[in-house]
Design a protein around this motif. Structure first.
Motif, PDB file in Angstrom:
ATOM      1  N   ALA A   1       0.834  -1.207   0.000  1.00 36.37           N
ATOM      2  CA  ALA A   1       0.000   0.000   0.000  1.00 36.37           C
ATOM      3  C   ALA A   1       0.863   1.249   0.000  1.00 36.37           C
ATOM      4  O   ALA A   1       0.624   2.178  -0.783  1.00 36.37           O
ATOM      5  N   LEU A   2       1.874   1.274   0.846  1.00 33.46           N
ATOM      6  CA  LEU A   2       2.762   2.446   0.885  1.00 33.46           C
ATOM      7  C   LEU A   2       3.497   2.617  -0.440  1.00 33.46           C
ATOM      8  O   LEU A   2       3.628   3.734  -0.946  1.00 33.46           O
ATOM      9  N   ALA A   3       3.954   1.523  -1.016  1.00 33.05           N
ATOM     10  CA  ALA A   3       4.646   1.600  -2.309  1.00 33.05           C
ATOM     11  C   ALA A   3       3.724   2.162  -3.388  1.00 33.05           C
ATOM     12  O   ALA A   3       4.142   2.984  -4.209  1.00 33.05           O
ATOM     13  N   ARG A   4       2.464   1.748  -3.391  1.00 32.41           N
ATOM     14  CA  ARG A   4       1.512   2.262  -4.384  1.00 32.41           C
ATOM     15  C   ARG A   4       1.235   3.744  -4.171  1.00 32.41           C
ATOM     16  O   ARG A   4       1.132   4.502  -5.134  1.00 32.41           O
ATOM     17  N   HIS A   5       1.109   4.158  -2.914  1.00 30.36           N
ATOM     18  CA  HIS A   5       0.884   5.581  -2.638  1.00 30.36           C
ATOM     19  C   HIS A   5       2.094   6.404  -3.068  1.00 30.36           C
ATOM     20  O   HIS A   5       1.940   7.482  -3.643  1.00 30.36           O
ATOM     21  N   LEU A   6       3.281   5.896  -2.819  1.00 32.75           N
ATOM     22  CA  LEU A   6       4.497   6.604  -3.226  1.00 32.75           C
ATOM     23  C   LEU A   6       4.605   6.667  -4.746  1.00 32.75           C
ATOM     24  O   LEU A   6       4.993   7.697  -5.301  1.00 32.75           O
ATOM     25  N   ALA A   7       4.247   5.581  -5.414  1.00 29.92           N
ATOM     26  CA  ALA A   7       4.294   5.567  -6.877  1.00 29.92           C
ATOM     27  C   ALA A   7       3.269   6.543  -7.463  1.00 29.92           C
ATOM     28  O   ALA A   7       3.540   7.222  -8.456  1.00 29.92           O
ATOM     29  N   ASP A   8       2.121   6.637  -6.831  1.00 26.36           N
ATOM     30  CA  ASP A   8       1.055   7.505  -7.322  1.00 26.36           C
ATOM     31  C   ASP A   8       1.276   8.973  -6.957  1.00 26.36           C
ATOM     32  O   ASP A   8       0.932   9.861  -7.723  1.00 26.36           O
ATOM     33  N   GLY A   9       1.885   9.213  -5.784  1.00 30.34           N
ATOM     34  CA  GLY A   9       2.008  10.584  -5.296  1.00 30.34           C
ATOM     35  C   GLY A   9       3.403  11.162  -5.310  1.00 30.34           C
ATOM     36  O   GLY A   9       3.584  12.346  -5.056  1.00 30.34           O
ATOM     37  N   GLY A  10       4.404  10.335  -5.555  1.00 34.16           N
ATOM     38  CA  GLY A  10       5.778  10.817  -5.577  1.00 34.16           C
ATOM     39  C   GLY A  10       6.526  10.470  -4.301  1.00 34.16           C
ATOM     40  O   GLY A  10       5.929  10.107  -3.291  1.00 34.16           O
ATOM     41  N   PRO A  11       7.845  10.579  -4.333  1.00 37.37           N
ATOM     42  CA  PRO A  11       8.678  10.113  -3.221  1.00 37.37           C
ATOM     43  C   PRO A  11       8.535  10.913  -1.930  1.00 37.37           C
ATOM     44  O   PRO A  11       8.911  10.436  -0.868  1.00 37.37           O
ATOM     45  N   HIS A  12       7.998  12.113  -2.002  1.00 36.65           N
ATOM     46  CA  HIS A  12       7.871  12.952  -0.798  1.00 36.65           C
ATOM     47  C   HIS A  12       6.407  13.166  -0.414  1.00 36.65           C
ATOM     48  O   HIS A  12       6.092  14.096   0.326  1.00 36.65           O
ATOM     49  N   VAL A  13       5.533  12.294  -0.909  1.00 36.24           N
ATOM     50  CA  VAL A  13       4.106  12.457  -0.675  1.00 36.24           C
ATOM     51  C   VAL A  13       3.779  12.342   0.822  1.00 36.24           C
ATOM     52  O   VAL A  13       4.335  11.524   1.538  1.00 36.24           O
ATOM     53  N   ARG A  14       2.910  13.232   1.250  1.00 35.76           N
ATOM     54  CA  ARG A  14       2.445  13.246   2.637  1.00 35.76           C
ATOM     55  C   ARG A  14       1.003  12.714   2.669  1.00 35.76           C
ATOM     56  O   ARG A  14       0.339  12.659   1.630  1.00 35.76           O
ATOM     57  N   ILE A  15       0.539  12.397   3.835  1.00 38.22           N
ATOM     58  CA  ILE A  15      -0.861  11.992   3.973  1.00 38.22           C
ATOM     59  C   ILE A  15      -1.748  13.076   3.377  1.00 38.22           C
ATOM     60  O   ILE A  15      -2.684  12.782   2.626  1.00 38.22           O
ATOM     61  N   ALA A  16      -1.460  14.327   3.688  1.00 35.36           N
ATOM     62  CA  ALA A  16      -2.266  15.447   3.188  1.00 35.36           C
ATOM     63  C   ALA A  16      -2.331  15.459   1.659  1.00 35.36           C
ATOM     64  O   ALA A  16      -3.370  15.802   1.085  1.00 35.36           O
ATOM     65  N   ASP A  17      -1.252  15.076   1.009  1.00 37.56           N
ATOM     66  CA  ASP A  17      -1.216  15.068  -0.448  1.00 37.56           C
ATOM     67  C   ASP A  17      -2.115  13.995  -1.046  1.00 37.56           C
ATOM     68  O   ASP A  17      -2.485  14.077  -2.214  1.00 37.56           O
ATOM     69  N   ARG A  18      -2.439  12.984  -0.253  1.00 34.68           N
ATOM     70  CA  ARG A  18      -3.248  11.869  -0.736  1.00 34.68           C
ATOM     71  C   ARG A  18      -4.749  12.124  -0.568  1.00 34.68           C
ATOM     72  O   ARG A  18      -5.572  11.330  -0.999  1.00 34.68           O
ATOM     73  N   ARG A  19      -5.116  13.239   0.048  1.00 33.62           N
ATOM     74  CA  ARG A  19      -6.537  13.507   0.323  1.00 33.62           C
ATOM     75  C   ARG A  19      -7.433  13.369  -0.905  1.00 33.62           C
ATOM     76  O   ARG A  19      -8.492  12.755  -0.818  1.00 33.62           O
ATOM     77  N   PRO A  20      -7.078  13.943  -2.061  1.00 33.00           N
ATOM     78  CA  PRO A  20      -7.975  13.796  -3.220  1.00 33.00           C
ATOM     79  C   PRO A  20      -8.203  12.326  -3.595  1.00 33.00           C
ATOM     80  O   PRO A  20      -9.336  11.929  -3.863  1.00 33.00           O
ATOM     81  N   ALA A  21      -7.155  11.533  -3.597  1.00 25.07           N
ATOM     82  CA  ALA A  21      -7.305  10.113  -3.932  1.00 25.07           C
ATOM     83  C   ALA A  21      -8.121   9.391  -2.869  1.00 25.07           C
ATOM     84  O   ALA A  21      -8.957   8.535  -3.190  1.00 25.07           O
ATOM     85  N   LEU A  22      -7.909   9.741  -1.616  1.00 24.75           N
ATOM     86  CA  LEU A  22      -8.645   9.098  -0.528  1.00 24.75           C
ATOM     87  C   LEU A  22     -10.115   9.489  -0.563  1.00 24.75           C
ATOM     88  O   LEU A  22     -10.989   8.673  -0.285  1.00 24.75           O
ATOM     89  N   ARG A  23     -10.392  10.724  -0.920  1.00 27.62           N
ATOM     90  CA  ARG A  23     -11.779  11.179  -1.059  1.00 27.62           C
ATOM     91  C   ARG A  23     -12.478  10.378  -2.148  1.00 27.62           C
ATOM     92  O   ARG A  23     -13.623   9.966  -1.999  1.00 27.62           O
ATOM     93  N   ASP A  24     -11.773  10.145  -3.255  1.00 30.24           N
ATOM     94  CA  ASP A  24     -12.334   9.339  -4.339  1.00 30.24           C
ATOM     95  C   ASP A  24     -12.647   7.932  -3.856  1.00 30.24           C
ATOM     96  O   ASP A  24     -13.647   7.343  -4.242  1.00 30.24           O
ATOM     97  N   THR A  25     -11.797   7.388  -3.009  1.00 36.33           N
ATOM     98  CA  THR A  25     -12.017   6.050  -2.467  1.00 36.33           C
ATOM     99  C   THR A  25     -13.263   6.029  -1.610  1.00 36.33           C
ATOM    100  O   THR A  25     -14.091   5.133  -1.720  1.00 36.33           O
TER     101      THR A  25
END
Length: 138
Positions: free
Chosen positions: A106-130
């Motif tokens: 899961a972490l690897a997929r989030h990093l691949a989707d959001g970039g190497p410095h992605v924060r939880i906050a940066d994932r909000r749009p994807a998480l909202r879609d989920t």
């Protein structure tokens, strides 16, 4: 805990097996412990936890998950405290690796989707879609 749950739910859209109990709860608690470790290390709490970089949580998962879990031993049962002891008891065994692997993925997929410095906050749009996807399915 809720951020860990949302991060795992997002991963579960393409890996539905991670949403099966009791593995889902155990993986969420393990990820939450890793996120908590990094948030605590820099004094983040509440909404500020969203500033944690997922790469740092991945490092905790690989390097010192036991320490991260032990720091969460005092959590109430409703917040995963009862699951922590089981994870600690499984450390070094196949049962622990069966939980660590989906968290790692899961972490690897989030990093691949959001970039190497992605924060939880940066994932909000994807998480909202989920979340929207999950509610629409019911």
């Amino acid at each position: 805990m809720s951020a860990a749950d949302q991060l795992m739910l997002w991963h579960g859209r393409t890996a539905p097996q991670v949403l099966q109990e009791p593995e889902r709860t155990r993986s969420v608690v393990l990820l939450a412990a890793c996120l908590h470790d990094r948030a605590s290390a820099v004094g983040l709490d509440g909404a500020a936890v969203a500033e944690v970089q997922l790469k740092q949580a991945a490092d905790v998962l690989e390097r010192y998950p036991v320490s991260a879990l032990e720091a969460c031993r005092t959590a109430p049962a409703a917040s995963g405290g009862d699951v922590v002891d089981g994870l600690l008891g499984d450390y070094g065994r196949d049962g622990f690796e069966r939980i660590r692997q989906p968290v790692r993925q899961a972490l690897a997929r989030h990093l691949a989707d959001g970039g190497p410095h992605v924060r939880i906050a940066d994932r909000r749009p994807a998480l909202r879609d989920t979340s929207a996807h999950l509610y629409m399915d019911y």
